[in-house]
Design a protein around this motif. Structure first.
Motif, PDB file in Angstrom:
ATOM      1  N   GLN A  18      -8.173   3.057  11.603  1.00  0.00           N
ATOM      2  CA  GLN A  18      -9.294   2.453  12.307  1.00  0.00           C
ATOM      3  C   GLN A  18      -9.191   2.785  13.788  1.00  0.00           C
ATOM      4  N   GLN A  19     -10.272   3.281  14.347  1.00  0.00           N
ATOM      5  CA  GLN A  19     -10.281   3.616  15.768  1.00  0.00           C
ATOM      6  C   GLN A  19     -10.234   2.347  16.603  1.00  0.00           C
ATOM      7  N   GLY A  20      -9.316   2.345  17.578  1.00  0.00           N
ATOM      8  CA  GLY A  20      -9.223   1.254  18.533  1.00  0.00           C
ATOM      9  C   GLY A  20      -9.737   1.730  19.877  1.00  0.00           C
ATOM     10  N   GLU A  21      -9.240   1.135  20.950  1.00  0.00           N
ATOM     11  CA  GLU A  21      -9.653   1.543  22.289  1.00  0.00           C
ATOM     12  C   GLU A  21      -8.931   2.823  22.697  1.00  0.00           C
ATOM     13  N   GLY A  22      -9.654   3.698  23.345  1.00  0.00           N
ATOM     14  CA  GLY A  22      -9.059   4.952  23.796  1.00  0.00           C
ATOM     15  C   GLY A  22      -8.590   5.779  22.615  1.00  0.00           C
ATOM     16  N   ARG A  23      -7.329   6.186  22.657  1.00  0.00           N
ATOM     17  CA  ARG A  23      -6.767   7.013  21.579  1.00  0.00           C
ATOM     18  C   ARG A  23      -5.893   6.193  20.632  1.00  0.00           C
ATOM     19  N   VAL A  24      -6.068   4.881  20.606  1.00  0.00           N
ATOM     20  CA  VAL A  24      -5.273   4.013  19.732  1.00  0.00           C
ATOM     21  C   VAL A  24      -5.907   3.946  18.343  1.00  0.00           C
ATOM     22  N   VAL A  25      -5.068   4.058  17.327  1.00  0.00           N
ATOM     23  CA  VAL A  25      -5.500   3.932  15.936  1.00  0.00           C
ATOM     24  C   VAL A  25      -4.632   2.887  15.258  1.00  0.00           C
ATOM     25  N   ARG A  26      -5.272   1.989  14.533  1.00  0.00           N
ATOM     26  CA  ARG A  26      -4.585   0.967  13.744  1.00  0.00           C
ATOM     27  C   ARG A  26      -4.511   1.467  12.306  1.00  0.00           C
ATOM     28  N   VAL A  27      -3.361   1.241  11.655  1.00  0.00           N
ATOM     29  CA  VAL A  27      -3.108   1.755  10.311  1.00  0.00           C
ATOM     30  C   VAL A  27      -2.691   0.626   9.377  1.00  0.00           C
ATOM     31  N   GLY A  28      -3.143   0.707   8.150  1.00  0.00           N
ATOM     32  CA  GLY A  28      -2.744  -0.250   7.114  1.00  0.00           C
ATOM     33  C   GLY A  28      -2.886   0.390   5.747  1.00  0.00           C
ATOM     34  N   ILE A  29      -2.693  -0.413   4.710  1.00  0.00           N
ATOM     35  CA  ILE A  29      -2.921   0.074   3.351  1.00  0.00           C
ATOM     36  C   ILE A  29      -4.227  -0.513   2.832  1.00  0.00           C
ATOM     37  N   THR A  30      -4.819   0.173   1.895  1.00  0.00           N
ATOM     38  CA  THR A  30      -6.123  -0.228   1.380  1.00  0.00           C
ATOM     39  C   THR A  30      -6.015  -1.413   0.418  1.00  0.00           C
ATOM     40  N   ASP A  31      -7.153  -2.027   0.194  1.00  0.00           N
ATOM     41  CA  ASP A  31      -7.254  -3.097  -0.791  1.00  0.00           C
ATOM     42  C   ASP A  31      -6.839  -2.577  -2.172  1.00  0.00           C
ATOM     43  N   HIS A  32      -7.247  -1.373  -2.484  1.00  0.00           N
ATOM     44  CA  HIS A  32      -6.868  -0.748  -3.758  1.00  0.00           C
ATOM     45  C   HIS A  32      -5.344  -0.642  -3.880  1.00  0.00           C
ATOM     46  N   ALA A  33      -4.695  -0.195  -2.813  1.00  0.00           N
ATOM     47  CA  ALA A  33      -3.232  -0.047  -2.825  1.00  0.00           C
ATOM     48  C   ALA A  33      -2.535  -1.381  -3.025  1.00  0.00           C
ATOM     49  N   GLN A  34      -2.987  -2.419  -2.318  1.00  0.00           N
ATOM     50  CA  GLN A  34      -2.317  -3.709  -2.458  1.00  0.00           C
ATOM     51  C   GLN A  34      -2.494  -4.267  -3.864  1.00  0.00           C
ATOM     52  N   HIS A  35      -3.643  -3.977  -4.511  1.00  0.00           N
ATOM     53  CA  HIS A  35      -3.827  -4.406  -5.906  1.00  0.00           C
ATOM     54  C   HIS A  35      -2.839  -3.696  -6.820  1.00  0.00           C
ATOM     55  N   LEU A  36      -2.642  -2.396  -6.598  1.00  0.00           N
ATOM     56  CA  LEU A  36      -1.698  -1.630  -7.422  1.00  0.00           C
ATOM     57  C   LEU A  36      -0.262  -2.109  -7.233  1.00  0.00           C
ATOM     58  N   LEU A  37       0.095  -2.459  -6.009  1.00  0.00           N
ATOM     59  CA  LEU A  37       1.463  -2.884  -5.713  1.00  0.00           C
ATOM     60  C   LEU A  37       1.777  -4.277  -6.255  1.00  0.00           C
ATOM     61  N   GLY A  38       0.815  -5.159  -6.260  1.00  0.00           N
ATOM     62  CA  GLY A  38       1.077  -6.549  -6.646  1.00  0.00           C
ATOM     63  C   GLY A  38       1.584  -7.326  -5.438  1.00  0.00           C
ATOM     64  N   ASP A  39       2.279  -8.401  -5.689  1.00  0.00           N
ATOM     65  CA  ASP A  39       2.740  -9.290  -4.625  1.00  0.00           C
ATOM     66  C   ASP A  39       3.741  -8.588  -3.708  1.00  0.00           C
ATOM     67  N   ILE A  40       3.359  -8.407  -2.455  1.00  0.00           N
ATOM     68  CA  ILE A  40       4.197  -7.696  -1.479  1.00  0.00           C
ATOM     69  C   ILE A  40       5.181  -8.677  -0.850  1.00  0.00           C
ATOM     70  N   VAL A  41       6.458  -8.251  -0.802  1.00  0.00           N
ATOM     71  CA  VAL A  41       7.516  -9.143  -0.329  1.00  0.00           C
ATOM     72  C   VAL A  41       8.253  -8.626   0.911  1.00  0.00           C
ATOM     73  N   PHE A  42       8.062  -7.341   1.263  1.00  0.00           N
ATOM     74  CA  PHE A  42       8.787  -6.795   2.415  1.00  0.00           C
ATOM     75  C   PHE A  42       8.089  -5.538   2.920  1.00  0.00           C
ATOM     76  N   VAL A  43       8.082  -5.367   4.241  1.00  0.00           N
ATOM     77  CA  VAL A  43       7.542  -4.157   4.868  1.00  0.00           C
ATOM     78  C   VAL A  43       8.606  -3.557   5.767  1.00  0.00           C
ATOM     79  N   GLU A  44       8.898  -2.270   5.566  1.00  0.00           N
ATOM     80  CA  GLU A  44       9.758  -1.513   6.481  1.00  0.00           C
ATOM     81  C   GLU A  44       8.826  -0.738   7.405  1.00  0.00           C
ATOM     82  N   PHE A  45       8.911  -1.032   8.704  1.00  0.00           N
ATOM     83  CA  PHE A  45       8.005  -0.474   9.700  1.00  0.00           C
ATOM     84  C   PHE A  45       8.533   0.832  10.281  1.00  0.00           C
TER      85      PHE A  45
END
Length: 130
Positions: A18-45
């Motif tokens: 997602q385009q933010g201000e200037g050259r900043v972009v925000r990143v995440g996973i899609t709704d489809h991906a979270q459905h495939l994964l199931g209950d998420i318990v940990f994120v490694e950044f």
């Protein structure tokens, strides 16, 4: 049926940009991906300050079912992570396009060039069969 937002760009690995201000972009996973994964318990950044290229593995997402790689959909320098996910990784399930964003980066170039290889909403819907 998964939610796909028209204002985002998507990778074939199910990340969104997602385009933010200037050259900043925000990143995440899609709704489809979270459905495939199931209950998420940990994120490694990815590490703040790290230079990443589009397609690089930059972390992982662990659910009760599996561990999935997290890829950067665009190239740039990681500037921020979503600290809220450390205490509440379930935000990825509950709010994949808002409170569940994962990291932000500053692009190497212009947004339009950076996302040129990504899918628009219509192409992503086709990819996931919706």
């Amino acid at each position: 049926m998964s939610e796909v937002l028209d204002n985002l760009r998507y990778s074939e690995e199910h990340e969104w940009a997602q385009q933010g201000e200037g050259r900043v972009v925000r990143v995440g996973i899609t709704d489809h991906a979270q459905h495939l994964l199931g209950d998420i318990v940990f994120v490694e950044f990815p590490e703040v300050g790290a230079a990443v290229s589009a397609g690089d593995s930059v972390g992982s997402i662990e659910s009760v079912k599996t561990v999935s790689e997290l890829y950067s959909p665009v190239s740039g320098k990681v500037t921020r992570i979503n600290d809220a996910l450390e205490a509440s990784p379930e935000l990825l399930n509950d709010e994949p396009y808002s409170g569940g964003w994962i990291f932000e980066l500053e692009l190497d170039g212009e947004y339009s060039e950076a996302v040129a290889g990504l899918l628009d909403a219509a192409a992503y819907r086709e990819l996931i069969g919706e």
